[in-house]
Design a protein around this motif. Structure first.
Motif, PDB file in Angstrom:
ATOM      1  N   ASN A 111       8.596  -6.114 -26.789  1.00 37.39           N
ATOM      2  CA  ASN A 111       8.298  -6.005 -28.223  1.00 37.39           C
ATOM      3  C   ASN A 111       7.356  -7.135 -28.664  1.00 37.39           C
ATOM      4  OD1 ASN A 111      10.293  -3.828 -28.504  1.00 37.39           O
ATOM      5  ND2 ASN A 111      11.795  -5.467 -28.290  1.00 37.39           N
ATOM      6  N   HIS A 145      13.206   3.873 -29.486  1.00 35.16           N
ATOM      7  CA  HIS A 145      12.955   2.756 -28.574  1.00 35.16           C
ATOM      8  C   HIS A 145      13.702   3.049 -27.272  1.00 35.16           C
ATOM      9  CE1 HIS A 145      12.810  -1.245 -26.857  1.00 35.16           C
ATOM     10  NE2 HIS A 145      12.071  -1.694 -27.879  1.00 35.16           N
ATOM     11  N   GLU A 148      16.036   0.244 -25.683  1.00 34.41           N
ATOM     12  CA  GLU A 148      17.220  -0.015 -26.502  1.00 34.41           C
ATOM     13  C   GLU A 148      18.030   1.248 -26.769  1.00 34.41           C
ATOM     14  OE1 GLU A 148      15.839  -1.973 -30.026  1.00 34.41           O
ATOM     15  OE2 GLU A 148      15.039  -3.701 -28.942  1.00 34.41           O
ATOM     16  N   LYS A 150      17.664   3.673 -29.001  1.00 27.16           N
ATOM     17  CA  LYS A 150      18.001   3.904 -30.401  1.00 27.16           C
ATOM     18  C   LYS A 150      16.722   4.083 -31.216  1.00 27.16           C
ATOM     19  CE  LYS A 150      18.115  -0.950 -31.926  1.00 27.16           C
ATOM     20  NZ  LYS A 150      18.960  -2.026 -32.498  1.00 27.16           N
ATOM     21  N   ARG A 152      14.468   2.908 -34.231  1.00 30.14           N
ATOM     22  CA  ARG A 152      14.234   1.706 -35.010  1.00 30.14           C
ATOM     23  C   ARG A 152      13.363   2.020 -36.212  1.00 30.14           C
ATOM     24  NH1 ARG A 152      13.849  -3.848 -31.724  1.00 30.14           N
ATOM     25  NH2 ARG A 152      13.467  -4.456 -33.883  1.00 30.14           N
ATOM     26  N   ARG A 153      13.441   1.172 -37.204  1.00 29.61           N
ATOM     27  CA  ARG A 153      12.604   1.349 -38.389  1.00 29.61           C
ATOM     28  C   ARG A 153      11.175   0.904 -38.089  1.00 29.61           C
ATOM     29  NH1 ARG A 153      14.510  -3.444 -42.564  1.00 29.61           N
ATOM     30  NH2 ARG A 153      13.928  -5.235 -41.247  1.00 29.61           N
ATOM     31  N   ASP A 158       9.989  -4.839 -39.433  1.00 30.56           N
ATOM     32  CA  ASP A 158      10.584  -5.804 -38.507  1.00 30.56           C
ATOM     33  C   ASP A 158       9.647  -6.967 -38.172  1.00 30.56           C
ATOM     34  OD1 ASP A 158      13.030  -4.574 -38.360  1.00 30.56           O
ATOM     35  OD2 ASP A 158      12.514  -3.343 -36.629  1.00 30.56           O
TER      36      ASP A 158
END
Length: 547
Positions: A111, A145, A148, A150, A152-153, A158
């Motif tokens: 990231n 993602h 991860e 999941k 994500r926004r 972020d």
């Protein structure tokens, strides 16, 4: 700390290259051509925020340049195993010198955009931050993602960045610099090819409203809807909006480039080197004498992040600009007469630029080919002219080719096999089962069979034989193990022995990733999804043992 105060400071997680195949090269040259000064922080020791202060504070903004590859895709395999090398680093060394082989000491962090932006914010709270590249652009809205596992926004939330540049970005970054220099707050800039946060969207009544993050988390199929609406909106030149509580991410319509504009970008006098000429990364070595002939791809493949980033519409360079670039190679100290590549996401789409702004097709090639596509004649002409330049010993074709296009032009295929191939010709049927190919938005397998027949007919009469190397994906959304068994049997019958088999990797922002996460097709019908790594490796082994 540097005594020079730069207008813009680029921050890169890899070694800088003054080369037109690398985003930092074209962006830096574009800014400098308009009088702006650009500083470069490459491979900062990101664990320490002070590493981002080595050039001081820019007068206008920081720009995070994450590079041509998403950090998660580059740092991990499709089975979530960590890669131990990074071809964009000096000697390919992925970890800081004399450090443990741990993610904490990897030169390119997971990231990257998020990490770098937040480190800069720790030391320069008030300096604007602009983010971009494929890593940021495909994460501008809620995204899955893979590492991860999941959703994500938006990366804008972020990262706490002020502005996100979509697409290749040279026009945008110059205009952002112009407006920032004029005193305009970067957080308020509305510009084609950018995205930002806002609390008020009443000024954008015709923008497409995407499902919100909350809606996607409550109903995973909404991620498919968001992907489809994003694709359709961008193809039609519309802006997009996604809600996050009392804030919105707003993406403006794509920036439109012209042939003279991209000619100018590629005509800059690049050194094709690192400022320290002794540093030559593996990625720069591989691309040293490669040429971009056009941007964009009209294929519309559901898994392709390149076309999502560059757009569907083709923008081609003039033939004279490309030929002049090859001529310039003669001044390079490492030139030995070999052009590594001429092309783009799909090589034969050169000069198939679309002039229809109201086109609503998601693919120029699937179902029925758009009349503007042609059969690759301009690309054939370009290849012939390039290899006839005095001093050019060989022009290789490293870019992908569409076998459904070249199937209609045997002369182009013969040109490629005779003059522009190495030992292998790599093409990407991706699969053999039409049920999976349909979900991929690829041609039916019958089209590939016709291509193989033409390939062998031409190849058999050539003095130097070329081996066909198909690229295949297993584990794609909608595939079953029986499909893989059938694929192995089909390839065996066709006598295709050399294959490059990869397990499907979900990448942010693509339609296929939305299907993977939600378990439904683009018609919202349930489809099988295999996520177990051991089962996926077994499927890969089925193809590996097909002989």
């Amino acid at each position: 700390m540097s005594k020079t105060q730069y207008d813009i400071i680029f921050v890169l997680p890899y070694i800088f290259s003054d080369h037109p195949s690398f985003p930092e090269g074209t962006l830096k040259r574009s800014l400098e051509s308009k009088g702006f000064t650009v500083g470069i922080i490459e491979t900062p020791y990101w664990q320490d925020p002070q590493s981002f202060t080595q050039l001081g504070k820019p007068t206008l903004f920081f720009a995070i340049i994450p590079g041509p590859v998403d950090s998660i895709v580059l740092n991990y395999t499709s089975t979530r195993k960590r890669r131990q090398e990074d071809l964009y680093q000096n000697r390919g060394e992925a970890f800081f010198k004399d450090s443990p082989l741990s993610i904490k000491y990897k030169v390119r962090p997971d990231n990257t955009v998020l990490v770098f932006a937040n480190r800069i914010r720790q030391v320069y709270k008030e300096v604007p931050i602009v983010i971009g590249g494929i890593e940021a652009a495909l994460r501008k809205f809620a995204y899955y993602h893979f590492q991860e596992n999941k959703v994500r926004r938006s990366i804008l939330l972020d990262s706490r960045a002020d502005l996100l540049v979509t697409g290749m970005g040279e026009k945008q970054i110059v205009e952002i610099a112009n407006r920032a220099k004029a005193g305009i707050d970067i957080r308020t800039i509305d510009l084609p090819g950018t995205a930002r946060l806002t609390k008020d969207v009443t000024s954008y009544p015709h923008y497409v409203i995407l499902p919100s993050l909350d809606q996607i988390l409550a109903n995973p199929s909404k991620l498919v809807e968001a992907a489809l609406e994003t694709e359709k909106g961008l193809n039609q030149g519309k802006g997009l909006i996604q809600a996050y509580d009392n804030r919105y991410v707003i993406e403006h319509p794509p920036a439109i480039y012209t042939t003279p504009e991209i000619d100018a970008i590629y005509d800059f006098p690049y050194t094709r080197l690192h400022p320290n000429h002794k540093i030559l990364t593996p990625s720069l070595q591989m691309n040293l004498f490669s040429i971009t002939s056009h941007r964009g791809c009209g294929g519309g493949c559901a898994f392709c992040s390149i076309s999502m980033h560059e757009g569907k519409r083709i923008i081609s360079r003039s033939q004279s600009s490309i030929i002049n670039e090859i001529q310039s190679f003669k001044k390079h100290p490492q030139w030995k007469g070999i052009v590594g590549d001429i092309g783009g996401a799909t090589a034969e789409l050169y000069q198939t630029d679309c002039s229809n702004p109201s086109c609503r097709r998601v693919s120029c090639l699937i179902k029925d080919t758009c009349p503007s596509i042609g059969i690759g004649e301009p690309f054939l002409k370009l290849l012939k002219q390039a290899r006839e330049i005095p001093g050019v010993r060989k022009v290789f074709l490293g870019s992908g080719i569409r076998y459904d296009i070249v199937l209609k032009n045997p002369q182009l295929l013969e040109e490629i096999l005779l003059h522009h191939s190495g030992k292998f010709l790599r093409v990407a049927p991706e699969h053999t089962q039409d049920s999976v190919l349909n979900l991929m938005r690829k041609p039916t397998f019958e089209v590939f069979e016709q291509f193989v027949h033409l390939f062998r007919k031409i190849n058999d009469r050539l003095p130097r034989k070329v081996e066909l190397s198909p690229y295949l994906i297993i584990g794609y959304p909608g595939e079953t193990q029986q499909d893989v068994i059938a694929m192995a049997q089909t390839l065996k019958k066709m006598r295709i022995k050399t294959t490059d088999v990869q397990i499907f990797t979900p990448t942010p922002g693509t339609l296929s990733t939305a299907m993977y996460y939600s378990g439904v097709s683009i018609t919202y019908e349930p489809i099988p999804i295999e996520k177990n790594i051991k089962n996926l490796e077994k499927r890969k082994q089925i193809l590996a043992s097909k002989e």
